[in-house]
Write a protein that holds these residues in place. Structure first.
Motif, PDB file in Angstrom:
ATOM      1  N   ALA A 200       6.838   1.877  12.569  1.00  0.00           N
ATOM      2  CA  ALA A 200       6.266   1.158  14.734  1.00  0.00           C
ATOM      3  C   ALA A 200       7.716   0.497  14.806  1.00  0.00           C
ATOM      4  CB  ALA A 200       4.876   0.348  14.449  1.00  0.00           C
ATOM      5  N   ILE A 201       8.093  -0.273  13.228  1.00  0.00           N
ATOM      6  CA  ILE A 201       9.374  -0.803  13.942  1.00  0.00           C
ATOM      7  C   ILE A 201      11.036   0.127  13.810  1.00  0.00           C
ATOM      8  CG2 ILE A 201      10.956  -3.018  13.238  1.00  0.00           C
ATOM      9  CD1 ILE A 201       7.871  -3.862  12.292  1.00  0.00           C
ATOM     10  N   ALA A 202      11.506   0.583  14.733  1.00  0.00           N
ATOM     11  CA  ALA A 202      12.407   1.143  15.227  1.00  0.00           C
ATOM     12  C   ALA A 202      13.418   0.548  13.789  1.00  0.00           C
ATOM     13  CB  ALA A 202      12.947   1.269  16.932  1.00  0.00           C
ATOM     14  N   GLY A 203      14.205   1.469  13.427  1.00  0.00           N
ATOM     15  CA  GLY A 203      15.183   0.816  12.487  1.00  0.00           C
ATOM     16  C   GLY A 203      14.971  -0.056  11.204  1.00  0.00           C
ATOM     17  N   SER A 204      13.450  -0.242  10.969  1.00  0.00           N
ATOM     18  CA  SER A 204      13.768  -1.403   9.887  1.00  0.00           C
ATOM     19  C   SER A 204      13.109  -0.645   8.626  1.00  0.00           C
ATOM     20  CB  SER A 204      12.303  -1.450  10.402  1.00  0.00           C
ATOM     21  OG  SER A 204      10.412  -0.510  10.244  1.00  0.00           O
ATOM     22  N   SER A 205      13.141  -1.512   7.569  1.00  0.00           N
ATOM     23  CA  SER A 205      14.050  -0.785   6.170  1.00  0.00           C
ATOM     24  C   SER A 205      12.485  -0.794   5.098  1.00  0.00           C
ATOM     25  CB  SER A 205      14.563  -1.756   5.201  1.00  0.00           C
ATOM     26  OG  SER A 205      15.486  -1.398   5.569  1.00  0.00           O
ATOM     27  N   LEU A 206      11.684  -0.181   4.174  1.00  0.00           N
ATOM     28  CA  LEU A 206      10.625  -0.160   3.892  1.00  0.00           C
ATOM     29  C   LEU A 206      11.000  -0.616   2.855  1.00  0.00           C
ATOM     30  CD1 LEU A 206       7.703  -0.297   3.596  1.00  0.00           C
ATOM     31  CD2 LEU A 206       7.807   2.224   3.261  1.00  0.00           C
ATOM     32  N   CYS A 207      10.286  -1.533   1.502  1.00  0.00           N
ATOM     33  CA  CYS A 207      10.475  -1.553   0.103  1.00  0.00           C
ATOM     34  C   CYS A 207       9.263  -2.009  -0.752  1.00  0.00           C
ATOM     35  CB  CYS A 207      11.623  -2.443   0.036  1.00  0.00           C
ATOM     36  SG  CYS A 207      11.391  -3.511  -2.022  1.00  0.00           S
ATOM     37  N   LEU A 208       8.706  -1.160  -1.075  1.00  0.00           N
ATOM     38  CA  LEU A 208       7.510  -1.060  -1.821  1.00  0.00           C
ATOM     39  C   LEU A 208       8.075  -1.555  -3.558  1.00  0.00           C
ATOM     40  CD1 LEU A 208       5.612   1.780  -0.606  1.00  0.00           C
ATOM     41  CD2 LEU A 208       5.486  -0.181   0.159  1.00  0.00           C
ATOM     42  N   VAL A 209       7.713  -2.831  -3.798  1.00  0.00           N
ATOM     43  CA  VAL A 209       7.928  -3.518  -5.496  1.00  0.00           C
ATOM     44  C   VAL A 209       7.134  -3.002  -6.152  1.00  0.00           C
ATOM     45  CG1 VAL A 209       8.435  -5.371  -6.708  1.00  0.00           C
ATOM     46  CG2 VAL A 209       8.737  -5.223  -3.928  1.00  0.00           C
ATOM     47  N   ASP A 210       7.656  -2.354  -7.043  1.00  0.00           N
ATOM     48  CA  ASP A 210       6.420  -1.768  -8.786  1.00  0.00           C
ATOM     49  C   ASP A 210       6.309  -2.848  -9.985  1.00  0.00           C
ATOM     50  OD1 ASP A 210       7.359   0.823  -7.852  1.00  0.00           O
ATOM     51  OD2 ASP A 210       8.570   1.606  -8.954  1.00  0.00           O
ATOM     52  N   HIS A 211       4.654  -2.451  -9.946  1.00  0.00           N
ATOM     53  CA  HIS A 211       4.160  -3.096 -10.889  1.00  0.00           C
ATOM     54  C   HIS A 211       3.886  -4.635 -10.204  1.00  0.00           C
ATOM     55  CE1 HIS A 211       2.917  -3.784 -14.911  1.00  0.00           C
ATOM     56  NE2 HIS A 211       2.779  -4.656 -14.930  1.00  0.00           N
ATOM     57  N   CYS A 212       3.561  -4.844  -9.446  1.00  0.00           N
ATOM     58  CA  CYS A 212       3.062  -5.716  -8.152  1.00  0.00           C
ATOM     59  C   CYS A 212       1.935  -5.596  -7.685  1.00  0.00           C
ATOM     60  CB  CYS A 212       4.445  -5.703  -6.852  1.00  0.00           C
ATOM     61  SG  CYS A 212       4.625  -7.900  -6.271  1.00  0.00           S
ATOM     62  N   GLY A 213       1.674  -7.368  -6.898  1.00  0.00           N
ATOM     63  CA  GLY A 213       0.475  -7.026  -6.071  1.00  0.00           C
ATOM     64  C   GLY A 213       0.744  -7.743  -5.183  1.00  0.00           C
ATOM     65  N   HIS A 214      -0.321  -9.106  -4.930  1.00  0.00           N
ATOM     66  CA  HIS A 214       0.069  -8.927  -3.099  1.00  0.00           C
ATOM     67  C   HIS A 214       0.890 -10.180  -3.132  1.00  0.00           C
ATOM     68  CE1 HIS A 214      -1.135 -10.683   0.832  1.00  0.00           C
ATOM     69  NE2 HIS A 214      -0.787 -11.527   0.152  1.00  0.00           N
ATOM     70  N   MET A 215       1.318 -11.326  -4.240  1.00  0.00           N
ATOM     71  CA  MET A 215       1.881 -12.664  -4.516  1.00  0.00           C
ATOM     72  C   MET A 215       3.311 -12.404  -4.629  1.00  0.00           C
ATOM     73  SD  MET A 215       0.310 -14.515  -3.965  1.00  0.00           S
ATOM     74  CE  MET A 215       1.115 -16.036  -4.619  1.00  0.00           C
ATOM     75  N   SER A 216       3.947 -10.651  -4.328  1.00  0.00           N
ATOM     76  CA  SER A 216       5.590 -10.331  -4.337  1.00  0.00           C
ATOM     77  C   SER A 216       5.894 -11.775  -5.025  1.00  0.00           C
ATOM     78  CB  SER A 216       5.744  -9.254  -3.251  1.00  0.00           C
ATOM     79  OG  SER A 216       5.588 -10.020  -2.240  1.00  0.00           O
ATOM     80  N   THR A 217       6.658 -12.420  -4.340  1.00  0.00           N
ATOM     81  CA  THR A 217       7.684 -12.963  -4.570  1.00  0.00           C
ATOM     82  C   THR A 217       7.386 -14.352  -5.891  1.00  0.00           C
ATOM     83  OG1 THR A 217       6.528 -15.200  -3.288  1.00  0.00           O
ATOM     84  CG2 THR A 217       7.989 -13.482  -1.711  1.00  0.00           C
ATOM     85  N   MET A 218       6.523 -14.438  -6.100  1.00  0.00           N
ATOM     86  CA  MET A 218       6.073 -14.834  -7.686  1.00  0.00           C
ATOM     87  C   MET A 218       5.864 -13.570  -8.887  1.00  0.00           C
ATOM     88  SD  MET A 218       3.342 -18.212  -6.941  1.00  0.00           S
ATOM     89  CE  MET A 218       4.094 -18.964  -7.991  1.00  0.00           C
ATOM     90  N   GLU A 219       5.527 -12.653  -8.508  1.00  0.00           N
ATOM     91  CA  GLU A 219       5.342 -11.183  -9.369  1.00  0.00           C
ATOM     92  C   GLU A 219       6.802 -11.179  -9.602  1.00  0.00           C
ATOM     93  OE1 GLU A 219       1.655  -9.439  -9.292  1.00  0.00           O
ATOM     94  OE2 GLU A 219       1.109 -10.225  -7.554  1.00  0.00           O
ATOM     95  N   GLN A 220       7.210 -10.389  -8.698  1.00  0.00           N
ATOM     96  CA  GLN A 220       8.766 -10.125  -9.054  1.00  0.00           C
ATOM     97  C   GLN A 220       9.970 -10.694  -8.046  1.00  0.00           C
ATOM     98  OE1 GLN A 220       8.792  -7.685 -11.217  1.00  0.00           O
ATOM     99  NE2 GLN A 220       6.739  -6.328 -11.737  1.00  0.00           N
ATOM    100  N   PRO A 221       9.665 -12.177  -8.682  1.00  0.00           N
ATOM    101  CA  PRO A 221      10.874 -12.498  -8.025  1.00  0.00           C
ATOM    102  C   PRO A 221      11.857 -11.724  -7.441  1.00  0.00           C
ATOM    103  CG  PRO A 221      10.210 -14.166  -9.783  1.00  0.00           C
ATOM    104  CD  PRO A 221       9.755 -12.334  -9.671  1.00  0.00           C
TER     105      PRO A 221
END
Length: 235
Positions: A200-221
């Motif tokens: 929906a957001i033109a030109g956006s980037s998508l990043c899916l972080v492996d082996h990671c739940g909801h707390m991404s900034t702490m789980e895979q910092p």
């Protein structure tokens, strides 16, 4: 980028959720504390007031991502770039589904008031992280973070989320460089939601972080900080 980066924490989170990013990123980082604010719009106004520069980069995690979208609604001209991490855009569902969410949140609040914030976390936070993170030092640090808050803050932020607007209509109008990121194993805000936001957001980037739940900034910092560094460097 050497400018201001506003880092917005999610439900019952504090600056610890962004600690790695604050240390790693080449920006002047500011992490608001929501206190007893009980609406997403009040939190967004706080962001606009606390930002030390007129224009800034904006990243929100979970509920903080909803606040970031509210900032975009109120003052898009002030946001240089946007990052949405582990979030949803849907409002409270009508009918039985919405009442189930409301009842579930009230049950958690009752637990917090009767047995304390750590007891709440020991039940509630188990869905936040990848299963491999349960009962690890990282999980204990999340419980510590919850214990630094109190049930009145929880009640205020629950009120904000139960009265959340539908943010999806904002997405096609976002024109600044945007990163959409989530843990590949996020059970609360799963990848399909983020793939839809990315579309929906033109030109956006998508990043899916492996082996990671909801707390991404702490789980895979390190991986999240690297994705944010690339986002900050985009023209």
């Amino acid at each position: 980028m050497q400018g201001t980066l506003m880092l917005l924490p999610g439900l019952m989170c504090d600056a610890a959720v962004w600690a790695h990013q604050v240390a790693a990123l080449p920006a002047r980082c500011v992490v608001p504390a929501w206190g007893l604010r009980s609406s997403l719009s009040d939190m967004a106004l706080q962001v606009l007031q606390e930002a030390p520069t007129e224009r800034f980069a904006l990243a929100g995690h979970s509920m903080g991502g909803r606040v970031a979208l509210e900032v975009m609604r109120l003052a898009p001209q002030r946001v240089e770039r946007l990052a949405l991490l582990d979030i949803g855009t849907h409002p409270l569902a009508p009918g039985e589904a919405g009442e189930k969410e409301r009842a579930g949140r009230m049950t958690l609040l009752t637990l917090a008031r009767s047995r304390g914030m750590r007891a709440l976390g020991e039940q509630w936070a188990r869905g936040m992280v990848h299963p491999d993170q349960l009962d690890t030092p990282l999980f204990e640090s999340i419980l510590d973070m919850l214990e630094r808050s109190n049930p009145d803050q929880f009640a205020a932020q629950i009120h904000a989320l139960l009265n959340r607007p539908d943010a999806a209509p904002l997405l096609p109008g976002i024109a600044c460089p945007t990163l959409v990121l989530c843990g590949r194993d996020d059970a609360w805000s799963p990848p399909p939601q983020h793939q839809a936001m990315h579309a929906a957001i033109a030109g956006s980037s998508l990043c899916l972080v492996d082996h990671c739940g909801h707390m991404s900034t702490m789980e895979q910092p390190a991986e999240v900080s690297a994705a944010l560094a690339n986002w900050l460097a985009r023209g």
